[in-house]
Design an enzyme around this catalytic site. Structure first.
Site, short mmCIF file in Angstrom:
data_model
loop_
_atom_site.label_atom_id
_atom_site.label_comp_id
_atom_site.label_asym_id
_atom_site.label_seq_id
_atom_site.Cartn_x
_atom_site.Cartn_y
_atom_site.Cartn_z
N ASP A 21 3.51 -8.16 4.14
CA ASP A 21 4.68 -7.42 3.64
C ASP A 21 5.27 -8.08 2.40
O ASP A 21 5.15 -9.29 2.21
CB ASP A 21 5.74 -7.35 4.75
CG ASP A 21 6.77 -6.26 4.49
OD1 ASP A 21 6.49 -5.34 3.69
OD2 ASP A 21 7.86 -6.34 5.08
N ASN A 23 4.91 -6.65 -0.94
CA ASN A 23 4.25 -6.31 -2.21
C ASN A 23 5.21 -5.61 -3.18
O ASN A 23 5.24 -5.90 -4.38
CB ASN A 23 3.08 -5.35 -1.97
CG ASN A 23 1.95 -5.99 -1.21
OD1 ASN A 23 1.92 -7.21 -1.04
ND2 ASN A 23 1.00 -5.19 -0.74
N HIS A 38 1.04 -4.07 -4.98
CA HIS A 38 -0.05 -3.76 -4.05
C HIS A 38 -1.37 -4.31 -4.58
O HIS A 38 -2.17 -4.87 -3.84
CB HIS A 38 -0.16 -2.26 -3.81
CG HIS A 38 1.03 -1.68 -3.07
ND1 HIS A 38 1.52 -2.25 -1.92
CD2 HIS A 38 1.82 -0.61 -3.32
CE1 HIS A 38 2.56 -1.54 -1.49
NE2 HIS A 38 2.77 -0.55 -2.32
N ARG A 72 6.32 7.21 2.99
CA ARG A 72 6.60 6.75 1.62
C ARG A 72 6.38 7.89 0.62
O ARG A 72 5.72 8.89 0.94
CB ARG A 72 5.68 5.57 1.29
CG ARG A 72 6.02 4.39 2.16
CD ARG A 72 5.34 3.13 1.71
NE ARG A 72 5.81 2.03 2.54
CZ ARG A 72 5.74 0.77 2.23
NH1 ARG A 72 5.18 0.40 1.09
NH2 ARG A 72 6.20 -0.16 3.04
N LEU A 132 -16.86 -14.41 10.67
CA LEU A 132 -15.47 -14.00 10.90
C LEU A 132 -15.47 -12.49 11.16
O LEU A 132 -16.21 -11.76 10.52
CB LEU A 132 -14.64 -14.29 9.63
CG LEU A 132 -13.21 -13.76 9.60
CD1 LEU A 132 -12.30 -14.60 10.51
CD2 LEU A 132 -12.64 -13.79 8.17
C1 IPE Z 1 4.61 -2.96 7.85
O1 IPE Z 1 5.32 -3.08 6.68
C2 IPE Z 1 3.31 -2.29 7.61
C3 IPE Z 1 2.35 -2.98 6.75
C4 IPE Z 1 2.48 -4.14 6.20
C5 IPE Z 1 1.14 -2.27 6.54
P1 IPE Z 1 6.49 -2.05 6.28
O2 IPE Z 1 7.04 -2.53 5.01
O3 IPE Z 1 5.99 -0.66 6.34
O4 IPE Z 1 7.52 -2.26 7.48
P2 IPE Z 1 9.06 -1.83 7.63
O5 IPE Z 1 9.13 -0.36 7.33
O6 IPE Z 1 9.85 -2.63 6.66
O7 IPE Z 1 9.41 -2.17 9.05
C1 IPE Z 2 3.43 -4.15 2.32
O1 IPE Z 2 4.30 -4.29 1.26
C2 IPE Z 2 2.29 -3.22 2.00
C3 IPE Z 2 2.32 -1.95 2.75
C4 IPE Z 2 3.19 -1.58 3.65
C5 IPE Z 2 1.25 -1.02 2.46
P1 IPE Z 2 5.50 -3.28 1.03
O2 IPE Z 2 5.03 -2.15 0.18
O3 IPE Z 2 6.11 -2.88 2.33
O4 IPE Z 2 6.50 -4.18 0.21
P2 IPE Z 2 8.07 -4.22 0.36
O5 IPE Z 2 8.40 -4.50 1.79
O6 IPE Z 2 8.58 -2.87 -0.08
O7 IPE Z 2 8.49 -5.33 -0.56
MG MG Z 3 7.61 -3.63 3.46
#
Ligand code: IPE
Ligand code: IPE
Ligand code: MG
Length: 252
Positions: A21, A23, A38, A72, A132
């Site tokens: 999480d 990105n 990403h 999203r 792995l």
């Molecule tokens: C969780 O991250 C899912 C992934 C990393 C793929 P999110 O960014 O979607 O989670 P929430 O919405 O903050 O809980």
């Molecule tokens: C995790 O990073 C990647 C996915 C959920 C695909 P985020 O896109 O949730 O990044 P933040 O949480 O908005 O910073």
């Molecule tokens: Mg996130």
């Protein structure tokens, strides 16, 4: 649950499960579009795979796209799908060379036929690899996993293959998308949030949790090493007392 004294004492995680999480925030901090974050996250995936393959971790599970991520903006979802496809195409031979076995978990029926085909091909190409197991969770949700397991079990009962008395924890395990894999020993979530966000709900029952503020694109091998170090310093008890574990007096 059944554990062996080896599991109680093991100090290296066999299975590491990661919520990658942060990105979007990584990019926004740099005044760049979320897409850049990403893309930057892909190199952290490479680093984590390399670390695990070199350090005798058996399974690395990465949460790449949750069943809730469809909420999203459409453009971001499209970008994530395209990135998933291109990374898969680019990395598959390299993963195969590194003896990595690839496995996808999640409801793939939502993906394009082309992507589903690529996923199956990648699994087929790497199925005998032993260094792995890399589990990629895409369109995955812990609740979905339990529902699909329940459906499979129900169908077997309805067709007379199983009796309802045979429903045990082990039977449920065998019908989850992670069937055959050890339960995660170490769970890591980057990006500062302290929640599970519908990742392996059943499988995380006794997993050690590690949360870090480091954003996923900044999470390098030394960050992973730090998480493993934290794990090694913990005493896992699986319901026993500390004394039982220390004296190895556990009857299992
Ligand atoms: C969780 O991250 C899912 C992934 C990393 C793929 P999110 O960014 O979607 O989670 P929430 O919405 O903050 O809980
Ligand atoms: C995790 O990073 C990647 C996915 C959920 C695909 P985020 O896109 O949730 O990044 P933040 O949480 O908005 O910073
Ligand atoms: Mg996130």
């Amino acid at each position: 649950m059944s554990t062996t004294s080896n599991e109680l004492l093991s100090n290296y995680p066999r299975h590491i499960a990661v919520i990658m999480d942060g990105n979007g925030r990584w990019a926004q901090k740099r005044f760049m579009p979320r897409a850049v974050g990403h893309r930057a996250g892909v190199k952290s995936v490479r680093a984590a795979v390399e670390y695990c393959a070199n350090n005798k971790v058996d399974v690395l599970s990465l949460f790449a796209f949750s069943s809730e991520n469809w909420r999203r903006p459409e453009a971001e979802v499209k970008l994530l799908m395209a990135l998933f496809m291109s990374s898969l195409q680019r990395e598959i031979n390299r993963l195969d060379d590194k003896n990595v076995c690839l496995r996808f978990i999640g409801d793939r029926t939502a993906f394009s036929d082309k992507l589903q085909q690529k996923m199956s091909e990648a699994e087929e190409q790497t199925k005998d690899n032993k260094a792995l197991t890399l589990v990629i969770a895409v369109n995955y949700g812990g609740r979905w996993d339990l529902c699909q397991a329940a459906q499979q079990v129900f169908n077997k009962i309805a067709s007379g293959v199983l009796e309802k008395q045979q429903i045990t924890e082990q039977l449920i395990n065998e019908h989850l998308s992670t069937a055959g894999l050890p339960e995660p020993d170490l769970f890591i979530r980057t990006g500062g949030e302290q929640r599970v966000s519908n990742f392996m709900l059943w499988q995380l029952a006794y997993t050690e949790m590690y949360f870090t503020f480091t954003l996923w694109p900044d999470f390098d091998q030394s960050s992973l090493e730090e998480a493993v170090k934290s794990f090694k310093g913990r005493q896992r008890r699986f319901g026993h007392t500390s004394e039982q574990v220390l004296n190895q007096a556990v009857t299992l």
